[in-house]
Design an enzyme around this catalytic site. Structure first.
Site, PDB file in Angstrom:
ATOM      1  N   HIS A 100      39.514  41.269  41.365  1.00  0.00           N
ATOM      2  CA  HIS A 100      39.155  40.633  42.635  1.00  0.00           C
ATOM      3  C   HIS A 100      38.714  41.627  43.705  1.00  0.00           C
ATOM      4  O   HIS A 100      38.717  41.293  44.886  1.00  0.00           O
ATOM      5  CB  HIS A 100      40.323  39.773  43.145  1.00  0.00           C
ATOM      6  CG  HIS A 100      40.580  38.570  42.280  1.00  0.00           C
ATOM      7  ND1 HIS A 100      41.740  37.834  42.326  1.00  0.00           N
ATOM      8  CD2 HIS A 100      39.801  37.985  41.336  1.00  0.00           C
ATOM      9  CE1 HIS A 100      41.667  36.840  41.446  1.00  0.00           C
ATOM     10  NE2 HIS A 100      40.509  36.911  40.832  1.00  0.00           N
TER      11      HIS A 100
ATOM     12  N   TYR B  64      40.860  41.276  56.805  1.00  0.00           N
ATOM     13  CA  TYR B  64      40.907  42.372  55.822  1.00  0.00           C
ATOM     14  C   TYR B  64      41.249  43.706  56.476  1.00  0.00           C
ATOM     15  O   TYR B  64      41.871  44.558  55.833  1.00  0.00           O
ATOM     16  CB  TYR B  64      39.597  42.431  55.015  1.00  0.00           C
ATOM     17  CG  TYR B  64      39.523  41.260  54.056  1.00  0.00           C
ATOM     18  CD1 TYR B  64      40.308  41.237  52.905  1.00  0.00           C
ATOM     19  CD2 TYR B  64      38.745  40.148  54.340  1.00  0.00           C
ATOM     20  CE1 TYR B  64      40.298  40.143  52.050  1.00  0.00           C
ATOM     21  CE2 TYR B  64      38.720  39.047  53.489  1.00  0.00           C
ATOM     22  CZ  TYR B  64      39.496  39.051  52.348  1.00  0.00           C
ATOM     23  OH  TYR B  64      39.501  37.968  51.518  1.00  0.00           O
TER      24      TYR B  64
HETATM   25  P1  OAD Z   1      50.267  33.966  44.046  1.00  0.00           P
HETATM   26  O1  OAD Z   1      50.724  34.118  45.459  1.00  0.00           O
HETATM   27  O2  OAD Z   1      49.551  32.729  43.672  1.00  0.00           O
HETATM   28  O3  OAD Z   1      51.514  34.099  43.082  1.00  0.00           O
HETATM   29  C1  OAD Z   1      52.448  35.119  43.240  1.00  0.00           C
HETATM   30  C2  OAD Z   1      53.431  35.082  42.101  1.00  0.00           C
HETATM   31  O4  OAD Z   1      54.287  36.197  42.256  1.00  0.00           O
HETATM   32  C3  OAD Z   1      54.292  33.837  42.050  1.00  0.00           C
HETATM   33  O5  OAD Z   1      54.304  33.312  40.730  1.00  0.00           O
HETATM   34  C4  OAD Z   1      55.685  34.345  42.445  1.00  0.00           C
HETATM   35  O6  OAD Z   1      56.742  33.661  41.796  1.00  0.00           O
HETATM   36  C5  OAD Z   1      55.607  35.784  41.960  1.00  0.00           C
HETATM   37  N1  OAD Z   1      56.525  36.716  42.639  1.00  0.00           N
HETATM   38  C6  OAD Z   1      57.039  36.677  43.890  1.00  0.00           C
HETATM   39  N2  OAD Z   1      57.840  37.738  44.119  1.00  0.00           N
HETATM   40  C7  OAD Z   1      57.817  38.478  42.981  1.00  0.00           C
HETATM   41  C8  OAD Z   1      58.435  39.716  42.573  1.00  0.00           C
HETATM   42  N3  OAD Z   1      59.223  40.392  43.398  1.00  0.00           N
HETATM   43  N4  OAD Z   1      58.194  40.176  41.336  1.00  0.00           N
HETATM   44  C9  OAD Z   1      57.390  39.484  40.467  1.00  0.00           C
HETATM   45  N5  OAD Z   1      56.782  38.327  40.796  1.00  0.00           N
HETATM   46  C10 OAD Z   1      56.997  37.822  42.030  1.00  0.00           C
HETATM   47  O7  OAD Z   1      49.395  35.277  43.711  1.00  0.00           O
HETATM   48  P2  OAD Z   1      48.346  35.530  42.544  1.00  0.00           P
HETATM   49  O8  OAD Z   1      48.708  34.773  41.318  1.00  0.00           O
HETATM   50  O9  OAD Z   1      48.157  36.983  42.437  1.00  0.00           O
HETATM   51  O10 OAD Z   1      42.556  36.050  45.261  1.00  0.00           O
HETATM   52  O11 OAD Z   1      47.046  34.885  43.173  1.00  0.00           O
HETATM   53  C11 OAD Z   1      45.829  35.021  42.514  1.00  0.00           C
HETATM   54  C12 OAD Z   1      44.701  35.153  43.507  1.00  0.00           C
HETATM   55  O12 OAD Z   1      44.753  34.112  44.479  1.00  0.00           O
HETATM   56  C13 OAD Z   1      44.723  36.417  44.326  1.00  0.00           C
HETATM   57  O13 OAD Z   1      44.130  37.518  43.676  1.00  0.00           O
HETATM   58  C14 OAD Z   1      43.958  36.055  45.561  1.00  0.00           C
HETATM   59  C15 OAD Z   1      44.515  34.673  45.786  1.00  0.00           C
HETATM   60  O14 OAD Z   1      43.729  33.788  46.458  1.00  0.00           O
HETATM   61  C16 OAD Z   1      41.666  36.396  46.203  1.00  0.00           C
HETATM   62  O15 OAD Z   1      41.952  36.590  47.378  1.00  0.00           O
HETATM   63  C17 OAD Z   1      40.270  36.517  45.714  1.00  0.00           C
END
Ligand code: OAD
Length: 231
Positions: A105, A54
């Site tokens: 989160h 972190y």
């Molecule tokens: P993910 O890494 O699971 O998903 C990221 C998403 O962003 C994917 O669907 C990609 O296609 C999309 N993406 C990539 N580049 C992009 C761009 N330029 N514009 C728009 N979208 C784009 O991340 P989260 O869904 O946020 O939790 O993950 C959820 C949680 O899992 C996070 O908050 C974190 C993680 O573990 C904790 O750490 C508690």
């Protein structure tokens, strides 16, 4: 006409600012074991490793800026009641100028007491072993780890339940309970999902009015706002 808009953002929102997502190729979870750095067990097993993970993220945050996607959400507030519900722990929505933000989160720039969760502090620097709360206990990152409760979930659900429009940006819709928030939406709420690789989860597949914008945030947000404002 004034509308209530709930914006749900994930790691993809900040990708074009230079912050890695979690599950894309080259994402954070490819090089780090989730349970080692983002769970209470990981903290108990190797506090130094978790602190380093972190601290690195917090330092990186100082080197990046909000992108056009963050910025384009801000003027929506002029005509609408906008709330941003983000899974992101960065402060890029704040720095862009959005005013109503719920961090589901947690926040990288905050830390809290490991014993008394109500003792939360602003913390823009490195956190090390020996940094103590006012109660005299070790401080930990103010992050919701896997297996922990999401304290702001109810508040977020209430915002989604009263929204006329829901804009989902850059999330793989895989991590619950955040990914399940859309199930609180009003039946006639219009849902927009902006993501270059959209993955419709169960809740989205069963929602009535979903428009998928297969785009990155810097382009998709503009496109989405154009649709909402009828431009
Ligand atoms: P993910 O890494 O699971 O998903 C990221 C998403 O962003 C994917 O669907 C990609 O296609 C999309 N993406 C990539 N580049 C992009 C761009 N330029 N514009 C728009 N979208 C784009 O991340 P989260 O869904 O946020 O939790 O993950 C959820 C949680 O899992 C996070 O908050 C974190 C993680 O573990 C904790 O750490 C508690």
């Amino acid at each position: 006409m004034l509308k209530k808009i709930a914006v749900l953002t994930g790691a993809g929102m900040s990708a074009e600012s230079g912050i890695k997502t979690f599950r894309d190729a080259g994402g954070l979870w490819e090089n780090h074991d989730v349970m080692t750095v983002a769970s209470p067990q990981g903290w108990a097993d190797d506090q130094e490793l978790v602190l380093r993970f972190y601290n690195d993220r917090r330092r990186q945050l100082q080197e990046v800026e909000p992108n056009q996607g963050h910025l384009d959400l801000v003027p929506l507030e002029q005509n609408h009641d906008v709330v941003i519900i983000t899974q992101n722990v960065d402060d890029l929505h704040e720095r862009a100028g959005s005013s109503h933000i719920i961090h589901l989160h947690g926040e990288l720039n905050k830390v809290r007491c490991t014993v008394d969760e109500t003792l939360v502090y602003d913390w823009p620097k490195d956190l090390v072993t020996g940094d103590l709360s006012d109660a005299g206990h070790q401080l930990r990152p103010h992050i919701v780890w896997f297996g922990e409760m999401v304290p702001l979930l109810e508040k977020a659900a209430g915002e989604v339940a009263t929204a006329d429009i829901i804009i989902i940006i850059g999330t793989s819709m895989q991590v619950y309970p955040a990914a399940g928030l859309v199930s609180y939406a009003k039946p006639n709420a219009k849902i927009y999902y902006i993501d270059p690789h959209p993955q419709l989860n169960y809740e989205l597949m069963h929602a009535a009015h979903v428009v998928v914008i297969e785009e990155v945030a810097t382009k998709g947000v503009k496109q989405c706002i154009g649709m909402i404002e009828g431009k």
